[in-house]
Design an enzyme around this catalytic site. Structure first.
Site, PDB file in Angstrom:
ATOM      1  N   GLY A 253      -2.440 -24.956 -11.419  1.00  0.00           N
ATOM      2  CA  GLY A 253      -3.222 -23.751 -11.112  1.00  0.00           C
ATOM      3  C   GLY A 253      -3.358 -22.764 -12.255  1.00  0.00           C
TER       4      GLY A 253
ATOM      5  N   ALA B 283      -0.037 -20.789 -13.242  1.00  0.00           N
ATOM      6  CA  ALA B 283       0.902 -21.657 -13.966  1.00  0.00           C
ATOM      7  C   ALA B 283       0.472 -21.788 -15.424  1.00  0.00           C
ATOM      8  CB  ALA B 283       0.962 -23.028 -13.296  1.00  0.00           C
TER       9      ALA B 283
ATOM     10  N   HIS C 153       4.911  -8.573 -10.945  1.00  0.00           N
ATOM     11  CA  HIS C 153       5.048  -8.586 -12.407  1.00  0.00           C
ATOM     12  C   HIS C 153       4.978  -7.189 -13.020  1.00  0.00           C
ATOM     13  CE1 HIS C 153       0.617  -8.734 -12.366  1.00  0.00           C
ATOM     14  NE2 HIS C 153       0.644  -8.364 -13.632  1.00  0.00           N
TER      15      HIS C 153
ATOM     16  N   ASP D 199      -4.238  -6.138  -3.118  1.00  0.00           N
ATOM     17  CA  ASP D 199      -4.076  -6.794  -4.422  1.00  0.00           C
ATOM     18  C   ASP D 199      -3.274  -5.916  -5.397  1.00  0.00           C
ATOM     19  OD1 ASP D 199      -4.611  -9.024  -6.132  1.00  0.00           O
ATOM     20  OD2 ASP D 199      -6.097  -7.840  -7.203  1.00  0.00           O
TER      21      ASP D 199
ATOM     22  N   HIS E 136       1.778  -3.490  -6.710  1.00  0.00           N
ATOM     23  CA  HIS E 136       2.034  -3.021  -8.078  1.00  0.00           C
ATOM     24  C   HIS E 136       2.208  -1.494  -8.144  1.00  0.00           C
ATOM     25  CE1 HIS E 136       1.246  -7.060  -9.089  1.00  0.00           C
ATOM     26  NE2 HIS E 136      -0.036  -6.996  -9.306  1.00  0.00           N
TER      27      HIS E 136
ATOM     28  N   TYR F 153       3.094  10.320 -23.468  1.00  0.00           N
ATOM     29  CA  TYR F 153       2.735  11.583 -24.115  1.00  0.00           C
ATOM     30  C   TYR F 153       2.719  12.712 -23.103  1.00  0.00           C
ATOM     31  CZ  TYR F 153      -2.102  10.196 -22.813  1.00  0.00           C
ATOM     32  OH  TYR F 153      -3.226   9.779 -22.161  1.00  0.00           O
TER      33      TYR F 153
HETATM   34  P1  NDP Z   1      -4.647 -21.406  -7.588  1.00  0.00           P
HETATM   35  O1  NDP Z   1      -5.744 -21.193  -6.602  1.00  0.00           O
HETATM   36  O2  NDP Z   1      -5.012 -21.792  -8.964  1.00  0.00           O
HETATM   37  O3  NDP Z   1      -3.668 -22.449  -6.920  1.00  0.00           O
HETATM   38  C1  NDP Z   1      -2.536 -22.998  -7.557  1.00  0.00           C
HETATM   39  C2  NDP Z   1      -2.429 -24.467  -7.236  1.00  0.00           C
HETATM   40  O4  NDP Z   1      -2.143 -24.616  -5.851  1.00  0.00           O
HETATM   41  C3  NDP Z   1      -3.734 -25.198  -7.471  1.00  0.00           C
HETATM   42  O5  NDP Z   1      -3.788 -25.718  -8.776  1.00  0.00           O
HETATM   43  C4  NDP Z   1      -3.721 -26.275  -6.434  1.00  0.00           C
HETATM   44  O6  NDP Z   1      -3.065 -27.416  -6.965  1.00  0.00           O
HETATM   45  C5  NDP Z   1      -2.873 -25.710  -5.326  1.00  0.00           C
HETATM   46  N1  NDP Z   1      -3.725 -25.208  -4.228  1.00  0.00           N
HETATM   47  C6  NDP Z   1      -4.783 -24.403  -4.300  1.00  0.00           C
HETATM   48  N2  NDP Z   1      -5.294 -24.152  -3.074  1.00  0.00           N
HETATM   49  C7  NDP Z   1      -4.520 -24.816  -2.212  1.00  0.00           C
HETATM   50  C8  NDP Z   1      -4.509 -24.944  -0.795  1.00  0.00           C
HETATM   51  N3  NDP Z   1      -5.411 -24.326  -0.037  1.00  0.00           N
HETATM   52  N4  NDP Z   1      -3.568 -25.702  -0.233  1.00  0.00           N
HETATM   53  C9  NDP Z   1      -2.646 -26.319  -0.982  1.00  0.00           C
HETATM   54  N5  NDP Z   1      -2.606 -26.232  -2.333  1.00  0.00           N
HETATM   55  C10 NDP Z   1      -3.518 -25.491  -2.937  1.00  0.00           C
HETATM   56  O7  NDP Z   1      -3.740 -20.103  -7.555  1.00  0.00           O
HETATM   57  P2  NDP Z   1      -3.200 -19.231  -8.742  1.00  0.00           P
HETATM   58  O8  NDP Z   1      -2.593 -20.093  -9.770  1.00  0.00           O
HETATM   59  O9  NDP Z   1      -4.240 -18.269  -9.128  1.00  0.00           O
HETATM   60  O10 NDP Z   1      -2.058 -18.389  -7.998  1.00  0.00           O
HETATM   61  C11 NDP Z   1      -0.868 -18.991  -7.541  1.00  0.00           C
HETATM   62  C12 NDP Z   1      -0.082 -17.946  -6.765  1.00  0.00           C
HETATM   63  O11 NDP Z   1       0.171 -16.844  -7.604  1.00  0.00           O
HETATM   64  C13 NDP Z   1      -0.836 -17.396  -5.583  1.00  0.00           C
HETATM   65  O12 NDP Z   1       0.088 -17.077  -4.578  1.00  0.00           O
HETATM   66  C14 NDP Z   1      -1.485 -16.126  -6.138  1.00  0.00           C
HETATM   67  O13 NDP Z   1      -1.762 -15.203  -5.136  1.00  0.00           O
HETATM   68  C15 NDP Z   1      -0.388 -15.651  -7.068  1.00  0.00           C
HETATM   69  N6  NDP Z   1      -0.862 -14.823  -8.157  1.00  0.00           N
HETATM   70  C16 NDP Z   1      -1.802 -15.274  -9.039  1.00  0.00           C
HETATM   71  C17 NDP Z   1      -2.199 -14.486 -10.095  1.00  0.00           C
HETATM   72  C18 NDP Z   1      -3.189 -14.980 -11.113  1.00  0.00           C
HETATM   73  O14 NDP Z   1      -3.447 -14.256 -12.079  1.00  0.00           O
HETATM   74  N7  NDP Z   1      -3.747 -16.184 -10.981  1.00  0.00           N
HETATM   75  C19 NDP Z   1      -1.658 -13.128 -10.297  1.00  0.00           C
HETATM   76  C20 NDP Z   1      -0.656 -12.759  -9.325  1.00  0.00           C
HETATM   77  C21 NDP Z   1      -0.298 -13.598  -8.299  1.00  0.00           C
HETATM   78  P3  NDP Z   1      -3.399 -28.909  -6.504  1.00  0.00           P
HETATM   79  O15 NDP Z   1      -4.709 -28.891  -5.789  1.00  0.00           O
HETATM   80  O16 NDP Z   1      -3.407 -29.693  -7.770  1.00  0.00           O
HETATM   81  O17 NDP Z   1      -2.251 -29.224  -5.623  1.00  0.00           O
HETATM   82  C1  BG6 Z   2      -2.590  -9.394 -10.168  1.00  0.00           C
HETATM   83  C2  BG6 Z   2      -3.831  -9.217  -9.359  1.00  0.00           C
HETATM   84  O1  BG6 Z   2      -1.470  -9.238  -9.355  1.00  0.00           O
HETATM   85  O2  BG6 Z   2      -2.565  -8.424 -11.199  1.00  0.00           O
HETATM   86  C3  BG6 Z   2      -5.064  -9.334 -10.229  1.00  0.00           C
HETATM   87  O3  BG6 Z   2      -3.875 -10.213  -8.345  1.00  0.00           O
HETATM   88  C4  BG6 Z   2      -4.977  -8.401 -11.406  1.00  0.00           C
HETATM   89  O4  BG6 Z   2      -6.223  -9.064  -9.481  1.00  0.00           O
HETATM   90  C5  BG6 Z   2      -3.643  -8.549 -12.109  1.00  0.00           C
HETATM   91  O5  BG6 Z   2      -6.022  -8.721 -12.289  1.00  0.00           O
HETATM   92  C6  BG6 Z   2      -3.472  -7.465 -13.161  1.00  0.00           C
HETATM   93  O6  BG6 Z   2      -2.339  -7.692 -13.933  1.00  0.00           O
HETATM   94  P1  BG6 Z   2      -2.206  -7.025 -15.378  1.00  0.00           P
HETATM   95  O7  BG6 Z   2      -0.833  -7.365 -15.791  1.00  0.00           O
HETATM   96  O8  BG6 Z   2      -3.264  -7.647 -16.233  1.00  0.00           O
HETATM   97  O9  BG6 Z   2      -2.447  -5.573 -15.202  1.00  0.00           O
END
Ligand code: NDP
Ligand code: BG6
Length: 536
Positions: A28, A31, A221, A278, A283, A417
């Site tokens: 994802g 990651a 984060h 969000d 945050h 500041y």
């Molecule tokens: P993704 O949508 O990229 O999903 C991550 C992986 O999970 C995918 O590569 C897929 O892998 C698997 N996946 C996606 N949808 C489903 C589903 N419906 N059912 C089962 N598996 C699924 O998510 P992100 O990487 O963006 O986010 C991962 C987590 O981190 C989430 O909880 C998100 O809310 C949180 N998060 C993300 C942020 C970001 O910047 N991206 C910031 C803060 C939090 P595969 O299909 O190969 O199994």
């Molecule tokens: C994530 C939100 O938690 O924080 C995103 O899901 C947002 O929508 C991100 O863009 C912002 O993080 P940062 O560290 O870039 O301010």
């Protein structure tokens, strides 16, 4: 130069024990962009044990090589930013493996994963002190003062998956992959932790069937950002701040998050959650608790984490539910054009300004304004503590004395500041607003500082809990926001439109001023540059 952190970590037992990190959802966005780059930074800084492997798990069928090729561009970007050499990067990639299964509760696949982890653990030997590559952690291979011995093999699972599969993955880990022999099993769980109070409770109860709080590290984060971590020292390590830090002197507090881009392909997720869930409920609220809390007994050491979290919960318990009248909602024009936003009449807010109160003796009556928006004019996150008007200044000076304001800029370019009135230089005797400032890049040359995820993953390995959200914090934070969110959704309250690239709905300044925060539109933060003559 020897970095205190590298020296400290090098003496901790876990650092001499074999470690497996499993990234669940390794294919994802998070990651690739955050988890693996942070692991690379830790590896390059000598902050992971020498005997370490990183195993990715997802559903897409890939070989180790294909997986590594997919990661490489993201890691190369980190390598450039952090000054990591190619050899180190390739060395890290060799420690990355990939496994896939049919689902996140595919027990056979998790059993195979367990076999692979066990195989590694069986052959992992007592580690020599790791080689340090010196990245942002400024180290010079410190020697341990004693000779720690490995006791056990540790496992860290990072849930980089959507929340709807947290429980399945948790069940599979519990049934097949827990560490044995005294090693730890820790799980990093990403937000969102539910979408309201009930769903949060359901998720918490489902995870609690398998894990207790000592296993779970709920990541926000923002708690890993330099300036957020700085709040404890700033507040409690400076006699003058703490004296000003209350309703006696503070007029209003403004916490802002701005992003210059919209949903950008994350509309599927965002449209279900909106800006309040969000950004504000997690945050900004987390930062607010650190701004408002009473002093903890300890900040560091064994008790530090729980002391801080206890103080944060006490703040949350004193925040009443937010009323819809205390809220401005907006949505940028063109939101529905994102193909990942499927509901073309969606009223999901992409901007929100909310006023809340913290009913403690310290803060009673002071408005806390939380403001966040997407597709705005800039990227910025900051805390503004605005002080009351200087007493009788309007009688002494013939032009106004703007309010003092302490600005803690989280990003970009960290800075603190204090907006301070001085005499306009030259013949004039009028006040003008300037600043007393600490700009982090000029002062500390911190361009290569570790990012938030890097710090927090290290904290998990070290068992430091202060930067993670405890279950009761989560419950309290949902109690504050759930009634408002339900009302907005039930009534389909229409958000105000704003143009992309602006500061958000134009009415906000008037409302925010009515709430108690006075914006000095004349003032621009000059960040070390010379103020143009025209401004004086
Ligand atoms: P993704 O949508 O990229 O999903 C991550 C992986 O999970 C995918 O590569 C897929 O892998 C698997 N996946 C996606 N949808 C489903 C589903 N419906 N059912 C089962 N598996 C699924 O998510 P992100 O990487 O963006 O986010 C991962 C987590 O981190 C989430 O909880 C998100 O809310 C949180 N998060 C993300 C942020 C970001 O910047 N991206 C910031 C803060 C939090 P595969 O299909 O190969 O199994
Ligand atoms: C994530 C939100 O938690 O924080 C995103 O899901 C947002 O929508 C991100 O863009 C912002 O993080 P940062 O560290 O870039 O301010």
């Amino acid at each position: 130069m020897t970095s205190p952190i590298t020296a400290v970590v090098s003496n901790e037992d876990w650092h001499y024990s074999p470690l497996t990190v499993v990234v669940i959802g390794a294919s994802g966005d998070l990651a690739k962009k955050k988890t693996y780059p942070s692991l690379l930074s830790l590896y390059a800084g000598g902050l992971l044990p020498k005997e370490v492997q990183v195993r990715g798990y997802a559903r897409s069928a890939k070989t180790n090589e294909q997986f590594r090729d997919g990661l490489r561009p993201y890691l190369e970007k980190t390598a450039v930013e952090k000054g990591v050499g190619t050899e180190v990067l390739e060395g890290f990639l060799e420690k990355c493996f990939y496994a896939y299964g049919g689902s996140y509760d595919d027990l056979e696949a998790f059993e195979r994963l367990e076999g692979e982890i066990r195989g590694f653990e069986a052959q992992a030997s007592i580690a020599d002190p790791p080689i340090l590559f010196n990245l942002g952690f400024e180290s010079s291979n410190p020697k341990p003062t004693s000779s720690p011995t490995p006791k056990c093999c540790n496992r860290l699972f990072y849930f980089a998956i959507p929340a709807n599969v947290f429980v399945s993955a948790g069940n599979a880990i519990k049934s097949k992959c827990m560490s044995t022999g005294g090693g730890f099993t820790r799980i990093i769980v990403e937000k969102p932790f539910g979408h309201d109070l009930d769903s949060c409770n359901e998720l918490t109860q489902a995870l609690a069937k398998n894990f207790d709080e000592s296993h779970l590290y709920r990541i926000d984060h923002y708690l890993g950002k330099e300036m957020v971590q700085n709040l404890m020292i700033m507040r409690f390590g400076n006699v003058w701040f703490e004296r000003l830090w209350s309703r006696t002197d503070v007029a209003a507090v403004l916490l802002t998050f701005k992003e210059p881009f919209g949903t950008d392909g994350r509309g599927g997720y965002f449209d279900k959650y909106g800006i309040i869930r969000d950004i504000l409920q997690n945050h900004l609220l987390q930062v607010l608790t650190l701004v408002c809390m009473e002093p903890p007994g300890k900040v560091d050491g064994e008790d530090g984490g729980e002391d801080i979290r206890n103080c944060k919960v006490n703040v949350l318990k004193c925040i009443p539910e937010i009323k819809v009248e205390d809220c401005v909602l907006g949505q940028y024009e063109g939101y529905h054009d994102d193909p990942t936003v499927t509901d073309k009449s969606s009223t999901t807010p992409t901007f929100a300004a909310i006023r809340m109160f913290v009913n403690t003796p310290r803060w009673h009556g002071v408005p806390f304004i939380l403001k966040a928006g997407k597709a705005l004019d800039e990227r910025k996150a900051e805390v503004r503590i605005q002080f009351k008007d200087a007493p009788a200044a309007e009688f002494m000076f013939s032009s106004p004395c703007p309010r003092n304001e302490l600005v803690i800029r989280l990003q970009p370019r960290e800075a603190i500041y204090m907006k301070t009135n001085v005499k306009t230089p030259g013949f004039s005797s009028q006040p003008i607003q300037s600043e007393l400032e600490v700009d982090y890049i000029s002062r500390f040359n911190n361009e290569h500082a570790p990012d938030a995820y890097t710090r927090l993953i290290l904290d998990v390995l070290r068992g430091r809990t202060a930067g993670f959200v405890r279950n009761d914090e989560l419950v309290e934070s949902w109690k504050i926001f759930t009634p408002l969110l339900h009302k907005i959704e039930k009534d389909r309250i229409p958000p105000l439109r704003y143009e992309k690239g602006t500061r958000g709905p134009s009415v906000q300044d008037e409302v925010v001023e009515k709430w108690g925060y006075v914006r000095n539109a004349e003032y621009v933060y000059y960040n070390g540059k010379v103020l143009p003559k025209s401004k004086i």
